[in-house]
Write a protein that holds these residues in place. Structure first.
Motif, PDB file in Angstrom:
ATOM      1  N   ASN A   1     -38.746 128.213  17.172  1.00  0.00           N
ATOM      2  CA  ASN A   1     -40.259 128.671  16.621  1.00  0.00           C
ATOM      3  C   ASN A   1     -39.994 130.249  15.952  1.00  0.00           C
ATOM      4  OD1 ASN A   1     -41.421 126.572  17.203  1.00  0.00           O
ATOM      5  ND2 ASN A   1     -42.496 127.111  19.020  1.00  0.00           N
ATOM      6  N   LEU A   2     -38.818 130.757  16.138  1.00  0.00           N
ATOM      7  CA  LEU A   2     -38.583 131.775  15.278  1.00  0.00           C
ATOM      8  C   LEU A   2     -38.763 131.785  13.757  1.00  0.00           C
ATOM      9  CD1 LEU A   2     -35.443 133.797  16.837  1.00  0.00           C
ATOM     10  CD2 LEU A   2     -37.815 134.615  16.731  1.00  0.00           C
TER      11      LEU A   2
ATOM     12  N   ARG B   1     -46.151 128.097  18.755  1.00  0.00           N
ATOM     13  CA  ARG B   1     -46.427 129.365  18.567  1.00  0.00           C
ATOM     14  C   ARG B   1     -48.217 129.182  18.707  1.00  0.00           C
ATOM     15  NH1 ARG B   1     -44.121 132.337  13.204  1.00  0.00           N
ATOM     16  NH2 ARG B   1     -41.902 132.422  13.787  1.00  0.00           N
TER      17      ARG B   1
ATOM     18  N   GLY C   1     -40.917 129.545  12.688  1.00  0.00           N
ATOM     19  CA  GLY C   1     -42.604 128.892  12.438  1.00  0.00           C
ATOM     20  C   GLY C   1     -43.042 128.212  13.361  1.00  0.00           C
ATOM     21  N   GLU C   2     -44.180 127.858  13.567  1.00  0.00           N
ATOM     22  CA  GLU C   2     -44.822 126.928  14.500  1.00  0.00           C
ATOM     23  C   GLU C   2     -44.385 125.596  14.718  1.00  0.00           C
ATOM     24  OE1 GLU C   2     -48.383 128.666  12.638  1.00  0.00           O
ATOM     25  OE2 GLU C   2     -49.187 126.774  12.751  1.00  0.00           O
TER      26      GLU C   2
ATOM     27  N   GLU D   1     -44.176 138.133  18.315  1.00  0.00           N
ATOM     28  CA  GLU D   1     -43.426 137.553  17.187  1.00  0.00           C
ATOM     29  C   GLU D   1     -41.854 137.426  17.274  1.00  0.00           C
ATOM     30  OE1 GLU D   1     -46.166 139.647  16.566  1.00  0.00           O
ATOM     31  OE2 GLU D   1     -47.196 137.936  15.336  1.00  0.00           O
ATOM     32  N   SER D   2     -41.184 138.200  18.253  1.00  0.00           N
ATOM     33  CA  SER D   2     -39.773 138.185  18.295  1.00  0.00           C
ATOM     34  C   SER D   2     -39.596 137.062  19.208  1.00  0.00           C
ATOM     35  CB  SER D   2     -39.409 139.427  18.744  1.00  0.00           C
ATOM     36  OG  SER D   2     -39.624 139.670  20.407  1.00  0.00           O
ATOM     37  N   GLY D   3     -40.434 136.272  20.008  1.00  0.00           N
ATOM     38  CA  GLY D   3     -40.100 135.299  20.779  1.00  0.00           C
ATOM     39  C   GLY D   3     -40.278 135.761  22.183  1.00  0.00           C
TER      40      GLY D   3
ATOM     41  N   GLY E   1     -38.098 128.407  21.802  1.00  0.00           N
ATOM     42  CA  GLY E   1     -38.323 129.634  21.168  1.00  0.00           C
ATOM     43  C   GLY E   1     -37.375 130.147  20.270  1.00  0.00           C
TER      44      GLY E   1
END
Lengths: 310, 310, 310, 310, 310, 310
Positions: C124-125, B139, C127-128, B183-185, C121
Motif C-alpha cells: 500500500n506504499l 489505505r 497505492g490503495e 502516508e509513510s505506512g 503495508g
C-alpha cells in the motif's frame, strides 16, 4: 407463514415482543423482495370503506418493501345493484345467471367504471401506484366461453404474463377486473377468484392470497377457532370433491388448487389450458381482520390457511 | 427511531400488536434499503458471547433487508490483558497511555488477530459476509499523530470512502479495527468511537449507532429510566462542554457530534480535517439489551437516544 | 516463461536488447491481462525489508498491466518467536508441532496482526491496493482437521472463489494469511504453500508462483546452475514420491501439483475435496533474486521452473 | 406535414408515384421514430365502426415504425344516452351541464366501462398494445374544479408524464379517458380536447393531432376546399379571440394553443398551471377521411391544418 | 520517452537488464492503455519490405497492449512512378507540382489502390486489424484548397474524430491515405505529415510519432549522434522559422507543431481551422532502426526526439 | 416485395393512393429495421451519374429507416479502360481473362482508387456514412484461386462477418470492392456478383439485391413485360442448368442461388466453403429504373424478381 430458516438460533426467551416480530419478519422481507403476490380482494371487505382503506395501505406497504402485488377483483353485488337500477332482468340456467350482451355491457361498466376505480383510488391515495385494468387491456386475459347456455360467462384460457411483469417491474400495482376477451375481442365475465388463481399460476407467483370473511379453512365449520394453518393442494382437492363446500367458498378453494397445482384445472374450475408454472403457495385469510395480510405474510404463525402443493 | 410519515393514517386502535410493529417497520425498511449504517461495537457487549452472537445476528438481519452495515471496534481490555501477559509496562502521560512501537505492535496483533477475528467469526456463522479490516487495508484510514508525547496514538485525517462503498456494494460487511496509518505506512492506534464517527461522517451514512452499556443519554444519570429519546447535535456539544460527561462516555458523544455535524471536529475529538458530508443521525443505544439495534432502527419509539443535526 | 506465439516472425539478429525484451514481453502482457496469478510469498524473502519492498513493487507492476495478483503467506519464524516470547511450549507428534487452542490464538495474532500487516503495508506504499484477509473473512477458506492428534492443524476443504473474484475485479490485491475455519467457525492453521496451491487450483488461476530460496527445481541439488526450466505435473509427482525432497521444499512441490493437477491431491497434500478447475501453470522461482517474478512472467527464458499439467 | 430536408435533391419529374410517396415518407419516419404523438379521437369517427377500425389500424401502423401514439377520448353522446336510460336529469348553469356526484359516477362508468373499452378493443385486434386508463390511474391527471357551480367539472392541473413515458417505452399504447382526480382522490370530468392538449404540452410531444369532422381550419367556413395548411399559434389565438369559432370547435383550437404554446393557457382553456414544455406542432385533421392520419404525418402536403408556435 | 513516476523507488544497481526494461516499460504500458497514437509511416521505411514488416509488427504489438494506433501515409515516389508510366507530365508552380484533375485521379489510385493496400496487407498478416481509408471515407478529412494555382492540393480543414474513435474502439487499426474532400465531394491531395499532425491534434492523441530517416532532431546536422532527446513546441517553431530546415524535414516539424500546439497552425502549415485539442507529445524517430517505435514509447531514454508543448 | 401480413384487413377501395402506399410500406419498414441488405451495384447504372446519385440517395434512405445496407461493386469496364491506357495486354484462357501480378495491381488500383471512391463519394454527399473497403481490409474476404491457369482470379472461401456487423452497427455503410486475399496476403480479383452473394449468404442477410439492366427475370426474354415476380431457388438453379442464360446474367443468377441456398455453391459459382446461413431472399431489379430499389423493398407488387429458397 413459512418456516423461518433462522429459527434455530433465535432464542425467544425474554425478548422484547417488537424485536421478536422484527426478527421473524426480516427474513421474510428479504425472501419476498422482487416476488409477485396475487391478491383477490372482494366480498364484505370491499363494501367497507375503512377495511378497503386498510387493505390499500397494506398493499402499498408490501410494495414498499419490494414485493410486487397484483390485485384482482370482481363485483357481484355492485353489478346486481346496477342491473336492478336499470330494471334489467336476467335469466337463470341451473341456478347460474345468464350473461347476454346487454348484461355484459353493464358488467363491464360497473367493474371497470366503478369498482375498479374505487380500489385504484384507495391505493393511489398513497402514491402513483395503481393502474386499473380489465383483461382486455393489452390482451391480458384471453377468455373462452364456459357454457353456451350461460352467454358471455367465460373461463381464462391464457394469461399475458409479459404485460403484468412489465407493469410490476415499472413500479405499478395492477388492479385487474375479472373480464377477459376472446381472440375476436368479444368480452366475457369471469369469476374473479378463478382469475386470481389463473394469474397466480401463470406467473408462478410467490403467493395467491384470497381474502374471505372467515379465518381461513376451519376444521369445524361451526367453530371459528378451528383454523387449519396449512393444508396440501391434494387435500384441498379432496375437500372440494367432498361436495360439502359452500357455493361462495367453492371458487376460492378452486382458485387455490389452480394456483398451486400448476396444471390445467378441471373445466369447471376454469384453469388456463396451457398451464406451466405454479404459485409457491396459496392463502385463505380473513379480510375483515385489519392487516391480516401483513400478519399472514410476515409472521411465523400467520393468520389464515396456507395451501402448498405437497 | 424516526418520524413515520405514514402515521397520520395509522389507526392503531385495536390493532394486532404484531401488525402494528410491521406497519411501523415496513416504511423504515423501505427508507433504509441501500443506506449505510456505521455501528460501533464494544465494551461489555463484546465480552459476552451471547450478546455478541445476538449482535451478529442483528447485523446480518439488517444486511438481509438491504441495509449496508459497517462494524467498527476497538479492544482496550483485550490489549491490556495481552500487554500484561507479555509483562510489558507502558508509560502514562497526563493519564493517557503512551503507545510506543512495541506497544503498537501488540495493539495491532490483538485488534486484528484476536478481537477482529471474533466479530468476523460471529457474523460469518450466518454466511460469507464479514471481512475484517484495519485502517491500513486499502489505505482505509489515514492517521495523524494526536500528541507527540503519546507516541503512536493517532486521529483520523482521511477516510477512503471508495473502498468501503465498493465492499458494501459487493455484499460484504466490513468489520474495521481502529488502526490507521500515515502516508509513510506508519500505523497508529485510534480511539474506536472516533473512528466510527469519522467513517459515518465521511460516508454521509444514514446512521452512526454507538453501543454502550446504558439506555442512551439520561436526563438524570442516577435514573436509568430518564432516557432522552432525541437531542440535537448542538445540545450534545453543550453537554460535552459542560465537562460532566464520564471519561468512557466522552468519545462516544464526540463521535456522535463528529458524525452528524459534518464539519471538522475539535482537534481533541479527532474529526477528519476535510469533512464534507454528515451522517443523517447518530444513536446511542444499550448494547446489553438484546436486539436494541433492531428496535432503535425499525420502531417509532426506538430504544436509545437519537442525535440529529438540528 | 511460456511459448511466445509470435516467435516465428521475430528476427532477433542485431536487435536492440531493450527492443527484444519488449517484443517478448508485450504478447505476454496482452495474454495475461485480466488473469489471476496466485503468489506464495515467504521464507527468507519475507524477513528482508529490501526484498519485501522489491516484491511489493513487482506485485503492483503486475496489477498495473491488468493482472490480478493474489498474495498468500504464512509466518512460521514469526510465530515461533512470539510463542517463545510468551514462554509457551508446544508439544510435538511425529515431528509435527501440535496446535492447541492457545497456540492457535497466537498463530492467528501473529499472522493477521503482524505478518499480514507488513505485506499489506509494503504494497500500500504504492497505492490503495492491498486488503489483508484470513481464510475466515467472508468464509474464504473452509478448513478440515488434518490429524486429530495435531490439534488445530488443518487442510483446505473449500475455497470461496466468488469472494476473491469480487475483490480482484474491484481492483484490490488480496493478501491472504494461511488460516481457515470450519463450518462452526473454529479456526485452523494451514500450511501456506498448500493454501496457495488450493486457491490457484480453485480459481483456475493463470499461474501459481511459489517464491523459494533457490532458482527453481535443480537437476542436481548440489549445482545451483542446473535449473530445470520446465517439468510436467506427473514428473513432479514422481519426484515427490521419490522421497528425496527436503522437508521445506515438499509442500511447495505439492502445492504445484495441487494447483496444476486440478483434482483432489492426496490427503497429505491437503487439496480441496471438490476440485474442478486447475491453474494453467505453476512456477518455482528464487525470491531472493530481485524481480525474478517479472522475468519469469514476461520473458521467454524465465527465471525458475515452470510446471504444466502435460 | 413538414419541410422535407431532402427536397432539394429530389427530382420529381417522371418519378413513379409510389416511389415519390416513399421518398417523401422515409425521412419523416426516421425523424419521428421514438417520438410521442398525442391523438384526440372523437366525434362522428368514434360512432362509426369502420372508421374506428381504420383509425385503430393507423395507430398500430404508427406504433410499428417506432412512433409512440397516445390516444385520448371523451364520450359525450354515450354519457348522454346512459343518463337518459337511467332517467337521470341534470341541471344546467349558463348552458353548461352540472356534474353532481351521481352524474360523475355515470360519466366514469360510461367512459371507462364502455367507450374506453371499445377503443382498446379495436386496437388490440392487432396485438397486445392498448391499455385503457383514466386520469386516476397512477395519478395520471391531477384535476382542479373549473367552476364550483358546475360541480365535478375540472381542468388539468398536472400531468404525470413519467407514467406515460414508462408505458410507451414498454411498447404500450395508452388510451386515456378524460377523467382526472384531485389530491384527495375526488374524480372530475374534463373536456377531452383539453386533456389531449395538456398531455401533448406536458410531454413536449412531437405532435398533438385532433380528429374533427372537417378538413382542418377553413379560410372560408362555407367552402370545404379552403383548407389552411399551416397557421401559427398566435394567429390561432387571434381566431379564438375573434369569438367566431363554433362551440364544438372551440376546445379543439384551445387544445392546439395549449399544446404548442407551452405556457399556461387561459383559465377557461384549462391549461396546466406548471407548463414547461410544448408540443412541436398541433394538427387538426378530418377523421372521417380514412387514413388522413397517415397522410398528414408522412407526406409533404398533409391533409389538414398544422399549428406551430412561430 | 517520459518521466517514469516510479523512478524514485527503483534501485537499479545490479538489476537484471531484462528486469530493468520491464520495470521501465510496465508503467508506460499502464499509462498508454486506451490512448490513441498517430503514426506517420513513410519515406525509405515504406520501400523496404523488411522494415515495413517490422513496422507492422510493432503496430500490432502496440495494439495488443491496448494502445490505439492510427497509421497515416502518403506515397510521393509511387505516385511519381505511376505518372511516368502513364507518360503524364505535370506542371510546376514555384517548385510545387500542380495537381490537376487527371493527376489527382492517379494520386488517388496509387495511394488507395496500391500504397494503402500494402500497409494494410502487412498489418493484416497478424490478424484482422487494419482498415484502409482515405479522408473521403465517412467524411474523415475535410479539405480546402491550399493555393488555387496548385490545383487540387489541399490542407485539412476538419477531422471527423468520431469516425476514428468508433473504429479504434471496435478494435480496428485505421490506415489513412493523405486524401481529403471538400463539402462538394471534390478530392484533394494533402501532405501526409500534415494530415498526421492534424489528426493527432484533433483527437488530442497521446502521441504523434513521425518516422523519418534520421535519429530525431540533431543538434549538429552533420553529427548523427547529436540527437536532442526533448524540445519544446516553441523552440521547434523557432527552428522552423530559422529557415534552415530541409525541404523534406519541414512538413514533419510543422506536423509536430500542429499536433502539440493545439491551435490553428500557420496557413502554410495547414492546421485545421477549428483546433481545440492537442496531442500530449510528438516524436521524431528513425524508422530505419528496427523497433525504434517500441524503444521510444516504452523506455525512459527513448530513441528519438520528443516535442512537448512546454 | 413480400407478403404483407396486414393485407386481410386492408380495404383498398377508394383509398387515397398515397395512404395506400404508406399502408403497404409501414409494415415492411417495421420488419426490415435492423436487417442487413446486400446490394450489388454495377453495370450501366454505375456509369450514369444521375442514376448513381439516385442510387446513393436510395441507399441513404434505407439507412435512415434503420436498414443496414452493404454495397458491393466490381468495375470491369473501368479496369479494361485503364489497362488499355497503360497499353497492357492480357491473355485469355477459354475466354476468361488471365490476371497476372501486373494486371492484378491495376485491378486493385482501379477498383479501390477509382470506382470505390466514386460510390463512396456519391453516398457521402448525404452524410458521413460510406466507408470504402476491399476484401483485404480487416481480412474481410478470404479468397482462393479459381483456376491456376487464370492467375489471380479467385473465389470467396470465407467472409469475416464480424467486421461487417461491427461497421453497420456503428452506423456505417460499407462499400466493398470485389477483391479478396488468401492467408498469405496475396490479393485476388473476384466476380462482384459472387462476392455479393457470398456476403449475403454468410451474414444471413434479409435480402441480396442485384441491380441489372432488365426488369428482373423474364418469362420471355424478348418481352420486357414478361417479368416473373417470384421464383424459387431450385427453379432458378434449373434455369441456370438449362444453359440458356447469357454470359453477363449467369453470375447474377448464381449469386442469388448462393445467397438463398445457404449451402456451399458449386465450385464454379464460388460459394464459400463453410456456408451456414442464408439470405431470406434475393432480388433482381432494373437499376436503370430510378428508385426501383425502394419500390421493390417497400411495396407489395415490387419491381423485379424475388428469389426465395422454397
Amino acid at each position: 407463514m413459512a418456516a423461518n430458516s433462522g429459527d434455530a438460533i433465535n432464542n425467544k426467551a425474554g425478548i422484547n415482543p417488537r424485536a421478536d416480530t422484527l426478527i421473524q419478519a426480516l427474513p421474510y422481507i428479504q425472501r419476498f423482495a422482487g416476488k409477485i403476490m396475487v391478491i383477490k380482494f372482494g366480498g364484505n371487505v370491499m363494501s367497507d370503506d375503512v377495511l378497503t382503506q386498510s387493505f390499500a395501505r397494506d398493499v402499498v406497504l408490501l410494495h414498499s418493501v419490494g414485493i410486487y402485488p397484483i390485485v384482482v377483483h370482481g363485483g357481484g353485488p355492485q353489478i346486481k345493484a346496477h342491473l336492478s337500477r336499470l330494471e334489467m332482468e336476467t335469466a337463470f340456467v341451473d341456478g347460474h345467471r345468464v350473461t347476454d350482451a346487454q348484461t355484459l355491457e353493464v358488467v363491464r361498466m360497473v367493474l371497470m367504471g366503478q369498482v375498479n376505480r374505487e380500489i385504484v383510488g384507495a391505493i393511489n391515495l398513497f402514491g402513483e401506484y395503481a393502474i386499473g385494468m380489465s383483461g382486455e387491456d393489452a390482451r391480458l386475459l384471453t377468455a373462452k366461453p364456459r357454457n353456451p347456455s350461460l352467454g358471455f360467462v367465460g373461463d381464462v384460457s391464457a394469461v399475458n404474463t409479459k404485460v403484468l411483469r412489465k407493469l410490476v417491474s415499472e413500479g405499478f400495482i395492477p388492479v385487474v377486473a375479472s373480464i377477459g376477451a376472446d381472440e375476436s375481442g368479444q368480452a366475457y365475465n369471469i369469476n374473479a377468484d378463478l382469475v386470481a388463481g389463473a394469474i397466480a399460476q401463470a406467473l408462478s407467483a410467490e403467493k395467491l392470497i384470497v381474502l374471505t370473511d372467515v379465518d381461513g379453512l376451519l376444521a369445524d365449520v361451526s367453530n371459528p377457532h378451528s383454523r387449519i394453518p396449512q393444508v396440501s393442494t391434494a387435500k384441498l382437492q379432496d375437500i372440494i370433491n367432498s361436495g360439502k363446500v359452500s357455493q361462495g367458498m367453492l371458487p376460492k378453494l378452486e382458485a387455490c388448487v389452480i394456483a398451486t397445482q400448476g396444471g390445467p384445472g378441471s373445466s369447471d374450475a376454469g384453469g388456463p389450458d396451457t398451464a406451466l408454472g405454479a404459485a409457491a403457495s396459496a392463502h385463505l385469510i380473513n379480510g375483515t381482520q385489519p392487516h391480516a395480510l401483513l400478519v399472514e405474510i410476515f409472521t411465523d404463525d400467520g393468520a389464515g390457511t396456507m395451501i402448498v402443493s405437497e
